[in-house]
Design a protein around this motif. Structure first.
Motif, short mmCIF file in Angstrom:
data_model
loop_
_atom_site.label_atom_id
_atom_site.label_comp_id
_atom_site.label_asym_id
_atom_site.label_seq_id
_atom_site.Cartn_x
_atom_site.Cartn_y
_atom_site.Cartn_z
N TRP A 4 0.84 -1.19 0.00
CA TRP A 4 0.00 0.00 0.00
C TRP A 4 0.88 1.24 0.00
N TYR A 5 0.47 2.20 -0.83
CA TYR A 5 1.17 3.48 -0.92
C TYR A 5 0.16 4.61 -0.78
N ARG A 6 0.67 5.73 -0.31
CA ARG A 6 -0.10 6.97 -0.29
C ARG A 6 0.54 7.92 -1.30
N GLN A 7 -0.30 8.59 -2.10
CA GLN A 7 0.23 9.53 -3.08
C GLN A 7 -0.51 10.86 -2.96
N ASP A 8 0.24 11.91 -2.69
CA ASP A 8 -0.33 13.27 -2.65
C ASP A 8 -0.24 13.87 -4.05
N PRO A 9 -1.12 14.82 -4.36
CA PRO A 9 -1.15 15.39 -5.72
C PRO A 9 0.22 15.92 -6.15
N GLY A 10 0.64 15.53 -7.35
CA GLY A 10 1.89 16.02 -7.91
C GLY A 10 3.14 15.42 -7.31
N LYS A 11 2.99 14.38 -6.49
CA LYS A 11 4.16 13.77 -5.84
C LYS A 11 4.22 12.27 -6.14
N GLY A 12 5.35 11.67 -5.81
CA GLY A 12 5.49 10.23 -6.00
C GLY A 12 4.83 9.45 -4.88
N PRO A 13 4.49 8.19 -5.13
CA PRO A 13 3.89 7.35 -4.08
C PRO A 13 4.85 7.15 -2.91
N GLU A 14 4.26 7.20 -1.72
CA GLU A 14 5.02 7.01 -0.48
C GLU A 14 4.62 5.68 0.13
N PHE A 15 5.59 4.84 0.44
CA PHE A 15 5.30 3.50 0.95
C PHE A 15 4.62 3.57 2.32
N LEU A 16 3.59 2.72 2.48
CA LEU A 16 2.90 2.61 3.77
C LEU A 16 3.12 1.23 4.40
N PHE A 17 2.68 0.17 3.70
CA PHE A 17 2.69 -1.17 4.28
C PHE A 17 3.05 -2.23 3.24
N GLU A 29 -0.59 4.60 12.85
CA GLU A 29 -1.46 5.71 13.23
C GLU A 29 -2.93 5.33 12.98
N ARG A 30 -3.63 6.02 12.12
CA ARG A 30 -5.05 5.77 11.89
C ARG A 30 -5.30 4.71 10.81
N LEU A 31 -4.26 4.14 10.26
CA LEU A 31 -4.37 3.20 9.16
C LEU A 31 -4.07 1.77 9.61
N LYS A 32 -4.87 0.84 9.11
CA LYS A 32 -4.59 -0.58 9.34
C LYS A 32 -4.84 -1.33 8.05
N ALA A 33 -3.85 -2.13 7.64
CA ALA A 33 -3.97 -2.92 6.42
C ALA A 33 -4.11 -4.39 6.79
#
Lengths: 109, 113
Positions: free
Chosen positions: A35-48, A60-64
């Motif tokens: 799972w990745y998070r991507q903000d507008p105009g940026k590259g994907p950031e690794f989560l899990f 934090e508030r995320l569970k995969a």
């Protein structure tokens, strides 16, 4: 054919309203579900990374979570700063990841 | 801290120009990737490299070439840019195993006019 499908395409939540994002996959010989998070105009950031059915990871508030056919990203009591596109990718036995098209999450204050 | 650095955040080029996109990683990773990302189409793999001077075509290699002369650097080349190559380009790197995490750069937003 290997495939990853994410749903919903877009999701609007009120601040504090918990929900889940879905990632369904058909990948031969799954080597990892990412799972990745991507903000507008940026590259994907690794989560899990999840490697086997039944595995869960939290940040934090995320569970995969992961089953043999799908993964869920649960968001508990989201805040506006959680607004982003969440990408799911699966690694099979070959060199490449298979990515879904993402879920655009908007959390309203 | 893991780092994948793309040389430009934004580029504007003319149709027919030769375009170079550069990517450098500092993790000693064997594998490096170039993707393009378009709304509704997700991430599509253009090329990947599993070692110095070694490359494999991805899903959409037409109109692109790549170069990997050093382990840490992977370049994407648009031989003759066209307007349909306007897109967000993302570089990524990963260790040897398919189960390793793939780390992405910040992206290059390319506009071809």
């Amino acid at each position: 054919e290997d495939q990853v499908t994410q749903s919903p395409e877009a999701l609007r939540l009120q601040e504090g309203e918990s929900s889940s994002l879905n990632c369904s996959y058909t990948v031969s010989g799954l080597r990892g579900l990412f799972w990745y998070r991507q903000d507008p105009g940026k590259g994907p950031e690794f989560l899990f990374t999840l490697y086997s059915a039944g595995e869960e990871k939290e940040k934090e508030r995320l569970k995969a979570t992961l089953t043999k056919k799908e993964s869920f990203l649960h968001i508990t009591a989201p805040k506006p700063e959680d607004s982003a596109t969440y990408l799911c990718g699966a690694a099979g036995g070959t060199y490449k990841y298979i990515f879904g098209t993402g879920t655009r999450l908007k959390v309203l204050a | 801290d893991v780092k994948v650095t793309q040389s430009s955040r934004y580029l504007v080029k003319r149709t027919g120009e030769k375009v170079f996109l550069e990517c450098v990683q500092d993790m000693d990773h064997e594998n490096m990737f170039w993707y393009r990302q378009d709304p509704g189409l997700g991430l599509r793999l253009i090329y990947f490299s599993y070692d110095v001077k070694m490359k494999e075509k991805g899903d959409i290699p037409e109109g692109y070439s790549v170069s990997r002369e050093k382990k840490e650097r992977f370049s994407l080349i648009l031989e003759s840019a066209s307007t349909n190559q306007t897109s967000m380009y993302l570089c990524a790197s990963r260790g040897q195993s398919p189960g390793n995490i793939q780390y992405f750069g910040a992206g290059t937003r390319l506009s071809v006019l």
